[in-house]
Structure formats: C-alpha cells, structure tokens
Design a protein around this motif. Structure first.
Motif, PDB file in Angstrom:
ATOM      1  N   ASN A   1      -6.435  -7.674  -1.499  1.00  0.00           N
ATOM      2  CA  ASN A   1      -7.319  -6.584  -1.892  1.00  0.00           C
ATOM      3  C   ASN A   1      -7.279  -6.432  -3.412  1.00  0.00           C
ATOM      4  OD1 ASN A   1      -8.022  -3.795  -2.652  1.00  0.00           O
ATOM      5  ND2 ASN A   1      -8.208  -3.444  -0.443  1.00  0.00           N
ATOM      6  N   SER A   2      -8.404  -6.651  -4.072  1.00  0.00           N
ATOM      7  CA  SER A   2      -8.419  -6.685  -5.539  1.00  0.00           C
ATOM      8  C   SER A   2      -8.105  -5.320  -6.159  1.00  0.00           C
ATOM      9  CB  SER A   2      -9.768  -7.186  -6.046  1.00  0.00           C
ATOM     10  OG  SER A   2     -10.819  -6.358  -5.581  1.00  0.00           O
ATOM     11  N   SER A   3      -8.612  -4.240  -5.558  1.00  0.00           N
ATOM     12  CA  SER A   3      -8.343  -2.913  -6.119  1.00  0.00           C
ATOM     13  C   SER A   3      -6.879  -2.538  -5.948  1.00  0.00           C
ATOM     14  CB  SER A   3      -9.246  -1.861  -5.458  1.00  0.00           C
ATOM     15  OG  SER A   3      -9.006  -1.792  -4.063  1.00  0.00           O
ATOM     16  N   LEU A   4      -6.293  -2.884  -4.803  1.00  0.00           N
ATOM     17  CA  LEU A   4      -4.871  -2.616  -4.595  1.00  0.00           C
ATOM     18  C   LEU A   4      -4.038  -3.480  -5.528  1.00  0.00           C
ATOM     19  CD1 LEU A   4      -2.572  -1.230  -3.102  1.00  0.00           C
ATOM     20  CD2 LEU A   4      -2.798  -2.927  -1.278  1.00  0.00           C
ATOM     21  N   GLU A   5      -4.462  -4.712  -5.729  1.00  0.00           N
ATOM     22  CA  GLU A   5      -3.742  -5.602  -6.642  1.00  0.00           C
ATOM     23  C   GLU A   5      -3.729  -5.031  -8.060  1.00  0.00           C
ATOM     24  OE1 GLU A   5      -3.802 -10.301  -8.056  1.00  0.00           O
ATOM     25  OE2 GLU A   5      -5.384  -9.501  -6.762  1.00  0.00           O
ATOM     26  N   THR A   6      -4.844  -4.506  -8.504  1.00  0.00           N
ATOM     27  CA  THR A   6      -4.908  -3.879  -9.830  1.00  0.00           C
ATOM     28  C   THR A   6      -3.966  -2.688  -9.908  1.00  0.00           C
ATOM     29  OG1 THR A   6      -7.220  -4.542 -10.116  1.00  0.00           O
ATOM     30  CG2 THR A   6      -6.429  -2.725 -11.478  1.00  0.00           C
ATOM     31  N   SER A   7      -3.921  -1.917  -8.837  1.00  0.00           N
ATOM     32  CA  SER A   7      -3.036  -0.756  -8.794  1.00  0.00           C
ATOM     33  C   SER A   7      -1.572  -1.164  -8.846  1.00  0.00           C
ATOM     34  CB  SER A   7      -3.319   0.056  -7.526  1.00  0.00           C
ATOM     35  OG  SER A   7      -2.491   1.185  -7.459  1.00  0.00           O
TER      36      SER A   7
ATOM     37  N   SER B   1       0.805  -1.223   0.000  1.00  0.00           N
ATOM     38  CA  SER B   1       0.000   0.000   0.000  1.00  0.00           C
ATOM     39  C   SER B   1       0.840   1.276   0.000  1.00  0.00           C
ATOM     40  CB  SER B   1      -0.927   0.004   1.215  1.00  0.00           C
ATOM     41  OG  SER B   1      -0.174  -0.088   2.417  1.00  0.00           O
TER      42      SER B   1
END
Length: 331
Positions: free
Chosen positions: A113-119, A79
């Motif tokens: 965390n899927s959104s963090l993974e995409t980021s 993060s």
C-alpha cells in the motif's frame, strides 16, 4: 451391470483421493517473493531467512552499543501505528532515557500500500525505531518476522543479556527490567534469579500439549501435510518470549536449516526447542492477568505496593496500557 458398478467404484475412489489431496494442501497465504525450496548451503547467511533466499532489510537499525543489556523487539503489523505510538508514550519509551540499558524496536514486514508505505517512512524518520524486512507483512509470514528478530539480535546485539520478543498489545513492566539491570535487588527473588540467568533461558507462559486445529474456519488451521501429529509439543505463546543469548543463537541456527512453518510460536519455541532439548521456564507467576488487572485499575492507590509483575496478558486496549503506565511507570 458389473461394468457400470466397477466404473462407479473407480469414480468414487478417484473422488475420495481428490478430496484427500485438497484437504492436505496447506492454507498459507502467499509468502511474497519466496525462492526455490530451502538449500542449507546459502553462501551468505545475512541474505538467508529460512527459505527466503534474497532477504534484506528495508529499514535497518544501528548495532546495539556496549551498554545495551536488554533488547526488546515488538512484533507489529505495519498498519498498527496507534499501538506503536501508545507503546512509545508509555512502557516502550526506554529509547528516550539517556544511558538506558534497554533498547526497543518494532519489527515489520514489507507492504504494497503506497500511502501506508509513505506513512511508515515518515514514522521511521521521526522515531528511528523500525526494523523492516523485505518479506510481505502478512499473518502467514509471521515466522519470517520472528526469525528476523533472532537474526538481528544475534548479528547486531551481541553484548545484551537477553532478547524480549513481545506483541504490540501488551504492557511490559520496564521499571522491573530497569531495576534488575541497574541494581538487581528486587523483592521477588525468584523473578530476580530468572532475569539474571545468563544461559539456557526460554521464558514464557508455557502452553502444554495444545491440540492441532484442523477446522477451515480457523486462521490457526494446520493441515496434516504441514503437521501430522494431533498435538503440538509444549511451546511459548507469542505475546511474550524472553531468550537468553545462547538460546536465541541455537533457535536461530535451527530455524535457518528447517522448513518453513507459519505458526511462529509453535515452530520456534515448540518444535525447534524440543528438537534442541531446550527447557521452557514458566513466566505465569509474573504475568498480570485480566481479572487482576481490572482489580488494580479499580483500586489504583494500592497497586504499586502489592504487585510485582513483568508483563501483562495480551489484547490490551490503548486506554488500559496508559492506565497501567500511570501506576507502574518508571518516573
């Protein structure tokens, strides 16, 4: 009455034993997909990370080139994207310098965390400097991250003269490193000699006889079952550790055949280095401490002429890192 007293004593003894068992249970967070207890005979060391028997890289890096003389691996939580961005803008921009003898990458663990993974995937596509292992990216897994850095260095950066492992909240004076690697004629000959040392170098701000923390309130709590002595052997705090190749190789091999211990700096640079009789060289004279740093930032016009340091103390803000880069950046 005697029977009642006897039963009371038995109940008290059982209760005390139960309390002792609870106290001795380690407080590790879940370490993700951890296999059965460590077996020293893993058939493939690439897939072996301490007791993690199915290790792999989610995001890999190409091997170091023959011209890479120093590898910097930054421990970073998934993060901490802002911190990585600041490092790339400032002292860590060595990857963008053509012909640089330094190479930098960020070490991460797996995330749920899927959104963090995409980021993170987008960040890797843009910068290409992430090294991600498949262990979960938690504080209790930081030893996996440290040993992963040693693993990658030993397997894929065999021509480098050193591995510099740092945290993502410090300032590294890469100008000093570049000067030393390109033309080792620094005015500070003691630092010059340390950086030119090729063997048996474990360089850091050594912590001496640190007491083991037992309090449940501390994230550094260690139970008697995890570590029974009252004090740790001398070790390197994790914010900056510099390894010569032979030391990195020895500590990696020892970590691979040792039980997991979640305080990575204590384990790798303390317990294991003591076991291997590896001495610790003191980096303290070459660290920029907070009081001195604030003085420099307040008297910026004199900073470059008077100070020669290798790294700052930790817990720096992005503003402080940018200010130091404006003073000590390699222009």
């Amino acid at each position: 009455m005697s029977n009642l007293l006897a039963r009371s004593w038995i109940t008290l003894i059982v209760w005390l034993k139960l309390c002792l068992m609870i106290y001795l249970i380690p407080t590790n967070e879940s370490r993700g997909n951890v296999p059965t207890p460590m077996d020293n005979n893993f058939p493939n060391d690439e897939q072996h990370l301490i007791d993690f028997g199915d290790f792999s890289y989610i995001m890999e890096q190409s091997p170091c080139g023959a011209d890479t003389k120093g590898l910097i691996i930054v421990h970073s939580a998934s993060s901490n994207q802002e911190k990585r961005s600041v490092i790339r803008e400032t002292w860590g921009g060595v990857n963008a310098i053509d012909g640089s003898p330094l190479r930098l990458m960020f070490a991460l663990g797996n995330i749920s965390n899927s959104s963090l993974e995409t980021s993170i995937v987008e960040e890797q596509a843009q910068y290409g400097d992430l090294l991600q292992g498949n262990f979960m990216d938690t504080y209790s897994n930081i030893t996996y991250k440290h040993v992963m850095a040693l693993k990658w260095f030993n397997y894929h950066c065999t021509n480098a003269q050193f591995l510099l492992k740092v945290d993502d909240d410090i300032f590294v004076n890469t100008r000093v490193l570049l000067q030393n690697l390109n033309e080792p004629k620094l005015t500070n000959k003691n630092l010059d000699n340390l950086l030119q040392q090729r063997r048996e170098l474990l360089l850091c701000t050594k912590v001496v006889a640190d007491r083991v923390i037992r309090s449940y309130r501390s994230k550094w709590r260690v139970s008697f079952r995890e570590y029974s002595a009252s004090r740790y052997p001398d070790f390197c705090p994790g914010f900056t550790v510099l390894y010569s190749p032979d030391v990195a190789k020895k500590l990696y091999a020892e970590a691979q055949r040792s039980p997991y211990f979640r305080l990575d700096d204590v384990h790798i640079t303390g317990i294991l280095s003591k076991r291997l009789h590896i001495p610790i060289s003191d980096l303290r004279p070459y660290v920029l401490y907070p009081v001195e740093m604030e003085s420099l930032l307040n008297e910026a016009e004199m900073a470059n002429e008077q100070v020669e340091f290798l790294v700052s103390w930790h817990n720096l803000s992005p503003t402080q890192i940018r200010s130091l880069w404006s003073l000590f950046g390699n222009n």
